[in-house]
Design an enzyme around this catalytic site. Structure first.
Site, short mmCIF file in Angstrom:
data_model
loop_
_atom_site.label_atom_id
_atom_site.label_comp_id
_atom_site.label_asym_id
_atom_site.label_seq_id
_atom_site.Cartn_x
_atom_site.Cartn_y
_atom_site.Cartn_z
N ASP A 132 42.09 49.55 39.12
CA ASP A 132 42.10 48.11 38.90
C ASP A 132 43.56 47.72 38.65
O ASP A 132 44.14 48.03 37.61
CB ASP A 132 41.23 47.80 37.67
CG ASP A 132 41.37 46.36 37.19
OD1 ASP A 132 42.22 45.63 37.72
OD2 ASP A 132 40.61 45.97 36.27
N HIS A 176 38.97 46.31 31.18
CA HIS A 176 38.46 44.94 31.17
C HIS A 176 36.95 45.02 31.44
O HIS A 176 36.50 45.93 32.15
CB HIS A 176 39.17 44.18 32.29
CG HIS A 176 38.92 42.71 32.35
ND1 HIS A 176 37.76 42.17 32.85
CD2 HIS A 176 39.70 41.66 31.97
CE1 HIS A 176 37.84 40.84 32.79
NE2 HIS A 176 38.99 40.51 32.27
N LYS A 222 46.73 36.23 39.72
CA LYS A 222 47.61 36.86 38.71
C LYS A 222 48.98 37.21 39.32
O LYS A 222 49.86 37.70 38.64
CB LYS A 222 46.94 38.10 38.12
CG LYS A 222 45.67 37.72 37.35
CD LYS A 222 45.19 38.82 36.48
CE LYS A 222 43.76 38.62 36.03
NZ LYS A 222 43.63 37.82 34.81
N CYS A 236 38.40 39.93 27.04
CA CYS A 236 37.41 40.64 27.88
C CYS A 236 37.58 42.15 27.78
O CYS A 236 37.38 42.89 28.76
CB CYS A 236 37.49 40.22 29.34
SG CYS A 236 37.04 38.53 29.62
N GLN A 246 46.56 43.84 36.49
CA GLN A 246 47.71 43.56 35.61
C GLN A 246 48.93 44.39 35.98
O GLN A 246 49.88 44.48 35.20
CB GLN A 246 47.33 43.86 34.15
CG GLN A 246 46.22 43.00 33.61
CD GLN A 246 46.60 41.54 33.46
OE1 GLN A 246 47.78 41.18 33.42
NE2 GLN A 246 45.60 40.67 33.35
N1 PLP Z 1 40.81 43.65 35.33
C1 PLP Z 1 41.85 43.37 34.54
C2 PLP Z 1 42.70 44.47 34.01
C3 PLP Z 1 42.12 42.03 34.21
O1 PLP Z 1 43.14 41.74 33.44
C4 PLP Z 1 41.28 41.01 34.74
C5 PLP Z 1 41.50 39.61 34.37
O2 PLP Z 1 42.07 39.30 33.35
C6 PLP Z 1 40.23 41.38 35.58
C7 PLP Z 1 40.02 42.72 35.83
C8 PLP Z 1 39.34 40.35 36.18
O3 PLP Z 1 40.07 39.57 37.09
P1 PLP Z 1 39.42 38.30 37.78
O4 PLP Z 1 38.84 37.48 36.68
O5 PLP Z 1 40.57 37.65 38.47
O6 PLP Z 1 38.40 38.79 38.73
#
Ligand code: PLP
Length: 406
Positions: free
Chosen positions: A200, A123, A226, A364, A203
């Protein structure tokens, strides 16, 4: 507990709503999840009865909020099996957690010509903070690629690692393809080269059991929203040995020990990284959301979502000219797809009018789209409150899309 889908659905007020006169079918769970009544209720309960700023007050209300905030921290610690609640930092979400690490760990441990390895599946939140750091420090990013199925080519990691590699950072699950990455193996390879790893988990945490001790990751981050908790909440887990060495990220209240104009000393963990008034009622609600998930059982959740993924994949594959992007052997309940010749936005708009909420675009993850040479996909992402019948509506909707645009 038995997996009672009817009861589970009744826990989420929004799921009984209609849109355009049709029952809402919410398949945008990878973007954010809906909230159960117990999470919604605890927010209003605290604002109605106990609201007061944490950590600073001697009075009853402040003590009550402080205790609940710290209990939420312990709930998170237990949920991910961290060694100590000192290793649990409250943040505003995954992005915030990664920026904290990139700034604080980066300032301390990354120098000119050092290298950071990220995966091609990331992401933007796990790319851009490292690019900003590398610009500041004149360091370099190296990219671990994925194959056509959307699986990381782990064999290439050994060639990317050098004496200058200071961190490997990747997701446990890809948000745009659903791939579950072999992070345990990657962490082992990294550690055998003395390289720390940041995971990270944005997900992953809502779909499978996460045990940071077993994984042995150095950092693990995720967003509350999430995993059925409010927006604006998040977690940074870090091994104490790293967090102790890292400088504060932001300055302000609560993160200090003694402030003088000559010299300021900092608070102990985890407060060293929590400047200013925290989102304490959000944190308390995050604790509640994790308790709720535990009461359903993460293995029950995983089993139901696997059924949804298998059924959805089989149904959607029946549609002529529909291409699924991301066919990894290990996947969470995400189906990213395109119907040949039909723009993803058109597909999304038609589905919306049928009450089906999906996400369209690059999610993203522009590098993932670039890999496949596509501008974006339609993404249906399922949560444990979704049903086979809802997937049937998606399928029928897609047949309508095909008819309309062909
Ligand atoms: N990393 C991953 C794999 C994501 O799916 C997301 C959000 O969709 C993020 C980071 C960013 O999360 P947030 O916008 O809640 O900070």
């Amino acid at each position: 507990m038995d997996f009672d889908i009817k009861k589970i659905r009744s826990d989420f007020p929004i799921l009984s709503h209609t849109v355009y006169g049709k029952p809402l079918i919410y398949f945008d769970n990878a973007a954010t999840t809906q909230k159960p009544e117990c999470v919604i209720n605890i927010i209003s309960e605290f604002y109605k009865n106990y609201n007061s700023n944490v950590h600073r007050g001697v009075h009853l209300l402040s003590a009550k909020c402080t205790e609940a905030n710290e209990n939420a921290r312990k709930t998170i610690q237990k949920f991910i099996n961290a060694n100590s609640s000192k290793e649990i930092i409250f943040t505003h979400g995954t992005t915030d957690s990664i920026n904290l690490i990139a700034t604080s760990f980066g300032d301390k441990f990354i120098n000119k010509d050092d290298e950071i390895i990220v995966s091609e599946l990331e992401h933007h939140s796990n790319i851009v903070p490292w690019q900003l750091l590398c610009e500041r420090k004149q360091a370099k990013i190296k990219v671990l690629p994925f194959n056509e199925k959307g699986e990381l080519i782990v064999d290439k990691l050994k060639n990317l690692i050098s004496k200058k590699t200071k961190l490997i950072t990747l997701n446990q699950v890809s948000n745009s393809l659903g791939t579950i990455n072999p992070i345990k193996k990657i962490i082992e390879i990294a550690h055998s080269n003395n390289i720390p790893v940041m995971i990270d988990g944005a997900q992953a945490i809502q779909h499978q059991k996460v045990d940071v001790k077993k994984l042995d990751c150095d950092f693990y981050v995720f967003s509350g929203h999430k995993i059925y908790a409010p927006t604006g909440t998040g977690v940074l887990y870090g091994k104490e040995k790293w967090l102790e060495q890292m400088p504060p990220y932001q300055g302000g209240g609560d993160m200090i020990d003694v402030v003088t104009f000559k010299k300021t000393t900092y608070n102990e963990l985890p407060f060293k990284f929590e400047a200013g008034t925290p989102n304490y009622i959000g944190n308390i609600a995050l604790g509640k959301a994790l308790d709720y998930v535990s009461s359903i059982g993460i293995s029950n959740i995983a089993k139901h979502e696997k059924e949804l993924l298998e059924y959805g994949t089989q149904k959607l594959s029946e549609i002529e000219n529909l291409i699924i992007y991301g066919n990894a052997k290990n996947k969470t309940s995400v189906i990213s797809f395109l119907i040949n010749g039909i723009h993803p936005y058109d597909t999304g708009m038609v589905l919306d009018k049928l009450g089906v909420a999906v996400r369209t675009g690059n999610h993203c993850t522009q590098p993932v789209m670039d890999h496949y040479k596509i501008p974006g996909t339609v993404r249906a992402s399922f949560a444990f409150y979704n049903t086979i019948e809802e997937i049937d509506v998606l399928y029928e909707g897609l047949l309508k899309v095909v008819k309309m645009f062909n």
